[in-house]
Design a protein around this motif. Structure first.
Motif, short mmCIF file in Angstrom:
data_model
loop_
_atom_site.label_atom_id
_atom_site.label_comp_id
_atom_site.label_asym_id
_atom_site.label_seq_id
_atom_site.Cartn_x
_atom_site.Cartn_y
_atom_site.Cartn_z
N UNK A 198 -1.43 9.01 -17.61
CA UNK A 198 -2.70 8.95 -16.89
C UNK A 198 -3.74 8.34 -17.82
N UNK A 199 -4.55 7.42 -17.29
CA UNK A 199 -5.53 6.72 -18.10
C UNK A 199 -6.87 6.70 -17.39
N UNK A 247 0.84 -1.21 0.00
CA UNK A 247 0.00 0.00 0.00
C UNK A 247 0.87 1.26 0.00
N UNK A 248 1.89 1.22 -0.85
CA UNK A 248 2.80 2.35 -1.01
C UNK A 248 2.63 2.96 -2.40
N UNK A 249 3.06 4.21 -2.54
CA UNK A 249 3.06 4.87 -3.85
C UNK A 249 4.06 4.13 -4.75
N UNK A 250 3.64 3.64 -5.92
CA UNK A 250 4.56 2.91 -6.78
C UNK A 250 5.81 3.70 -7.16
N UNK A 251 5.67 5.03 -7.31
CA UNK A 251 6.84 5.83 -7.66
C UNK A 251 7.87 5.79 -6.54
N UNK A 252 7.43 5.84 -5.31
CA UNK A 252 8.37 5.78 -4.19
C UNK A 252 9.08 4.44 -4.14
N UNK A 290 1.89 3.46 -19.59
CA UNK A 290 0.46 3.32 -19.87
C UNK A 290 -0.07 2.01 -19.30
N UNK A 291 0.68 0.94 -19.52
CA UNK A 291 0.29 -0.38 -18.99
C UNK A 291 0.18 -0.34 -17.47
N UNK A 292 1.18 0.27 -16.82
CA UNK A 292 1.14 0.35 -15.36
C UNK A 292 0.02 1.26 -14.87
N UNK A 293 -0.29 2.30 -15.63
CA UNK A 293 -1.41 3.17 -15.26
C UNK A 293 -2.73 2.43 -15.37
N UNK A 294 -2.88 1.60 -16.41
CA UNK A 294 -4.10 0.80 -16.53
C UNK A 294 -4.20 -0.18 -15.37
N UNK A 295 -3.09 -0.81 -15.01
CA UNK A 295 -3.12 -1.71 -13.85
C UNK A 295 -3.48 -0.95 -12.57
N UNK A 296 -3.02 0.29 -12.46
CA UNK A 296 -3.36 1.12 -11.31
C UNK A 296 -4.87 1.38 -11.26
N UNK A 297 -5.45 1.63 -12.43
CA UNK A 297 -6.90 1.86 -12.49
C UNK A 297 -7.66 0.58 -12.18
N UNK A 298 -7.18 -0.56 -12.71
CA UNK A 298 -7.82 -1.84 -12.43
C UNK A 298 -7.81 -2.12 -10.93
N UNK A 302 -2.67 6.28 -12.75
CA UNK A 302 -1.49 7.04 -13.16
C UNK A 302 -0.25 6.23 -12.83
N UNK A 303 0.78 6.38 -13.64
CA UNK A 303 2.05 5.71 -13.38
C UNK A 303 3.18 6.53 -13.98
N UNK A 304 4.30 6.55 -13.27
CA UNK A 304 5.52 7.17 -13.76
C UNK A 304 6.58 6.09 -13.75
N UNK A 305 7.04 5.70 -14.94
CA UNK A 305 8.03 4.64 -15.06
C UNK A 305 9.24 5.13 -15.83
N UNK A 306 10.43 4.64 -15.47
CA UNK A 306 11.65 5.06 -16.15
C UNK A 306 12.13 4.01 -17.16
N UNK A 307 13.19 4.37 -17.87
CA UNK A 307 13.90 3.41 -18.70
C UNK A 307 15.39 3.69 -18.61
N UNK A 308 16.14 2.64 -18.51
CA UNK A 308 17.61 2.67 -18.67
C UNK A 308 17.92 1.65 -19.76
N UNK A 309 18.42 2.11 -20.89
CA UNK A 309 18.56 1.21 -22.04
C UNK A 309 20.00 1.23 -22.54
#
Length: 831
Positions: free
Chosen positions: A686-687, A406-411, A795-803, A504-511
């Motif tokens: 945000x979705x 039950x934590x903020x996913x970004x944290x 977007x995928x993670x934001x949809x999961x957040x809404x679900x 809503x979701x904020x996700x990074x990438x390191x590629x």
């Protein structure tokens, strides 16, 4: 409009600033201004128009199918297997040959060279011989005077095939130990012990589908016999050198007998890295048998049925973590659905292993990769090349951890980032990396020397993350996108909206940037300066709409100090720059741009030395800029200097060669430094979802992405937008469906949905991170082609957040990708 529709529309207008922000679309970079006047600044760093844009808009840009056909050109169409797996007992071509205009049929018996394609694994027949391995496998060709005649005749060929059991499910293939390549396991620390000692543990499964490339220009090749046993092949390919090798191999010739040319492609996305070679080989074999030029252009349905896709993946995982959400142990099995042959599945699956960490340090970890053989199309390269399949796994796991605690996913994500912090876990104190065996497949075990004071800055494959900008980049995006404010507002919305839920979701990438096959990290180029001062450029990279030629023209223009408009780029051709690597791995500009820069620099140095001799000064005192050559005593036009240099027999052309420095890794143990540097980015999406229909809508997207010092901001922003949208499509609408008998049911635009203009959110901002590449790369830039694709995972993670907000939080873990309305409903328990 009913109440539910009004709610959905209200949610759709609720971007970062609510309804008042609807319609905002900020496409300017944060610190680099596009659209500078041509003469006001150097070419590099300004938004020059794509070199083919005007011709494309006017319909004058030539693609393979636009090339005027030589007299006597014939057209080929493929004969396809209707069976997923079977014994091929006979082919009756007489009904096809009886049609007017049909000139012949080409089968495996007509191959003069090796009947197996010249792939690294050497496991894929050019034409099916004794067996068929998937619906749509090419058994041969019908060749006729017209495209329509050939296609109509191909459907009349009678095939005698005895059906055999087919493996269509990746988990079934894994259970049967049906693999195209041996499994690979990468291990660090003691994940079993760390799991046992973890404060919290979760386990789960995930299914992620494949993706059709859906390039605008389909697969096409035009094979032209030349004198003295030579061949000229026009191919819509990302890898002309490989096409050259494959055609020569099939024809039983040396490579020097085959020239492959590609001026441009109408899109590629990896689908034309290896599989364009099939078209060229087939067309060349038909041309050889009939002694006439042959063109082979697949229609869209056949293209879908024949060619491979992005690899679908299935995952089983166990994760341990502490009260803050920091991962303390991870065991992950990745099942890659490779199709019936290896193609590029080995390196694709390897890169999925490399990118399983994404932006996060994994202390005690075991990743097992299974390369599963199934009776479907042989899957191949796709933008990201396995990276997205690795990144989505860890992002999904972190999302589940956050919901569990039950934590903020970004944290939770910030807590797990790579950093300079000293590792506290005693199980990682040895700094050991184990590469173990699985399923009795022999794989060596490697134990590295002890590392003192290990830090959270080393990947599971033992590469240090030295250019880490993750925390400041993510924090900046969280601030500019008002992430915390919006999350609170969404929570209030969801509390009062029973049907439309938002997430809503904020996700990074390191590629990582470089080919994982180290020998591909090389490039060559030619630069010619003509006596009128105009410049011609040729390099080994291919143009598929991504602006590669434009960027390299900018680099060459600045190196010679001439206006951008004086430089032209010619078609990529194996007879000019041999042995060129594929235009892939996001390395097209890195490799070819540097090679072209070195070639232009040689000419610049020749001219500077010549002028220094004229004016009695050192060559270092001579500058070339803005179309002028300036010495301490004289200023001349570039054109004048070129004429004088030619009259004095000074070389006005040069080649250039570049090899990426610093990279090395053991391809058996998958340890070392496979990448020259990392590209970074983050997206906040945000979705809204409709819990009654499963429909979803992307409301707002904010992106902050790292391209180093942008060579061309407009092109880079276009690549970021396009990559993001393509990634979003992979995870929302683009679902591949095979029937129970192995036929691809989604084989046309009517059944396969890519994102359209209506799917783009009204609020869509893109900004560039204002810092040059810390490695010595061309112009201080970074690669841009593939990394933004992974931003679509937000977007995928934001949809999961809404679900998760629509019921039990664990519903989100049931969502499979893509998140089509049907799959969203299943996750919600509605199907």
């Amino acid at each position: 409009m009913n109440a539910r529709d009004k709610d959905f529309d209200a949610a759709s207008g609720g971007g970062p600033g609510g309804a008042a922000d609807a319609g905002e679309r900020n496409l300017a970079p944060a610190t680099q201004s596009p659209h500078a006047p041509a003469q006001a600044m150097p070419a590099v760093g300004s938004s020059r128009i794509h070199e083919s844009a005007r011709a494309q808009v006017a319909g004058r840009a030539t693609y393979i199918d636009d090339i005027p056909e030589l007299r006597g050109t014939l057209h080929a169409a493929p004969i396809l297997s209707p069976v997923a797996h079977g014994s091929l007992r006979g082919v009756d071509a007489q009904p096809a040959l009886a049609l007017p205009g049909v000139r012949g049929v080409v089968l495996a018996a007509d191959i003069p060279g090796d009947p197996v394609l010249a792939t690294f694994v050497h496991d894929e027949p050019i034409f099916a011989r004794d067996s068929v391995q998937h619906v749509g496998q090419v058994i041969g060709l019908v060749v006729a005077d017209s495209v329509q005649s050939a296609r109509r005749a191909a459907r009349l060929v009678k095939l005698d095939i005895e059906a055999l059991p087919a493996v269509l499910d990746v988990r079934a293939a894994h259970a049967a130990q049906s693999y195209v390549l041996p499994p690979v396991v990468v291990r660090r620390g003691e994940p079993e012990a760390a799991l046992t000692a973890s404060a919290h543990r979760l386990q789960g499964q995930l299914e992620v589908g494949g993706q059709e490339h859906f390039y605008l220009e389909g697969q096409v090749a035009y094979a032209i016999p030349r004198e003295q046993g030579q061949w000229h092949i026009h191919s819509s390919t990302q890898h002309p050198g490989e096409v050259q090798h494959w055609v020569a191999h099939a024809l039983g010739l040396e490579n020097n007998a085959v020239t492959v040319e590609c001026r441009r492609m109408g899109g590629g996305f990896g689908g034309k890295e290896t599989q364009a070679g099939h078209m060229a080989v087939w067309a060349a074999l038909a041309a050889r048998k009939l002694g006439r030029p042959v063109k082979l252009r697949l229609d869209r349905d056949d293209d879908f049925m024949i060619t491979g896709k992005r690899h679908p993946f299935a995952y089983d995982w166990q994760v341990g973590f502490d009260d803050s959400g920091r991962i303390t142990a991870l065991k992950l099995d990745m099942l890659a659905n490779c199709g019936f042959s290896a193609d590029l599945s080995g390196p694709v699956a390897d890169r999925a292993i490399f990118h399983t960490d994404n932006a996060y340090f994994l202390s005690d970890v075991e990743i097992a990769s299974y390369r599963c053989k199934t009776n479907v199309q042989s899957h191949t390269a796709f933008r990201g090349f396995g990276g997205p399949q690795g990144v989505i796994a860890i992002e999904a796991i972190l999302g589940d951890i956050a919901r569990h605690l039950r934590l903020d996913p970004l944290q939770v994500r910030l807590r797990n980032l790579y950093s300079e912090e000293v590792v506290q876990s005693p199980s990682t104190g040895s700094g050991r990396t184990d590469v173990a065996s699985l399923q009795a497949v022999p794989t060596p075990t490697v134990r590295a020397e002890p590392v003192e004071a290990p830090r959270r800055n080393t990947t599971h494959y033992q590469m240090k993350v030295e250019d880490n900008i993750l925390e400041p980049l993510i924090s900046e995006l969280a601030k500019t996108s008002r992430y915390e404010e919006r999350r609170a507002r969404i929570a209030r919305w969801n509390a009062q909206s029973p049907v439309i839920k938002r997430g809503i979701a904020l996700t990074p990438v390191k590629f990582g940037i470089s080919f994982t096959a180290t020998f591909f990290n090389q490039a060559g180029a030619l630069v010619h300066v003509f006596t009128d001062g105009s410049v011609q450029l040729n390099h080994g990279g291919t143009e598929m709409g991504q602006g590669l030629h434009t960027k390299i023209m900018q680099v060459v223009a600045d190196e010679l100090g001439v206006p951008f408009e004086r430089v032209r780029c010619t078609a990529t051709e194996t007879g000019k720059v041999p042995n060129a690597s594929a235009t892939a791995a996001s390395s097209g500009t890195d490799l070819n741009g540097r090679a072209a820069q070195f070639a232009a620099r040689n000419i610049r140095d020749n001219l500077a030395a010549f002028v220094a001799g004229l004016d009695g000064c050192g060559a270092g005192a001579v500058r070339l800029r803005a179309g002028e050559v300036i010495s301490p005593t004289c200023t001349r036009s570039f054109d004048e200097v070129v004429r004088l240099a030619y009259a004095n027999r000074i070389q006005l052309w040069s080649d250039g060669f570049y090899r990426t420095p610093k990279i090395h890794y053991d391809k058996v143990t998958l340890t070392g430094r496979p990448f020259y540097y990392f590209s970074y980015g983050a997206a906040c999406s945000e979705v809204a979802i409709d819990t009654l229909t499963g429909e979803s809508r992307v409301l707002a997207v904010d992106i902050l992405h790292d391209v180093g010092t942008s060579i061309n901001p407009a092109i880079d922003i276009g690549q970021i937008e396009g990559g993001f949208v393509q990634g979003m499509g992979w995870l929302t609408t683009e679902q591949l469906v095979w029937t129970a008998d192995g036929k691809l049911a989604t084989h046309a635009p009517s059944t396969y949905k890519i994102p359209a203009t209506g799917d783009i959110p009204e609020h869509f901002t893109v900004a560039l991170w204002p810092e040059p590449n810390r490695e010595d790369n061309v112009g201080g830039s970074k690669a841009v082609g593939e990394p933004p694709f992974m931003l679509g995972i937000s977007v995928w993670e934001a949809i999961r957040d809404a679900v998760a907000s629509a019921g039990a939080p664990q519903n989100a873990s049931r969502l499979v990708a893509p998140a089509t309305p049907e799959n969203v409903l299943r996750a919600l328990g509605g199907v």
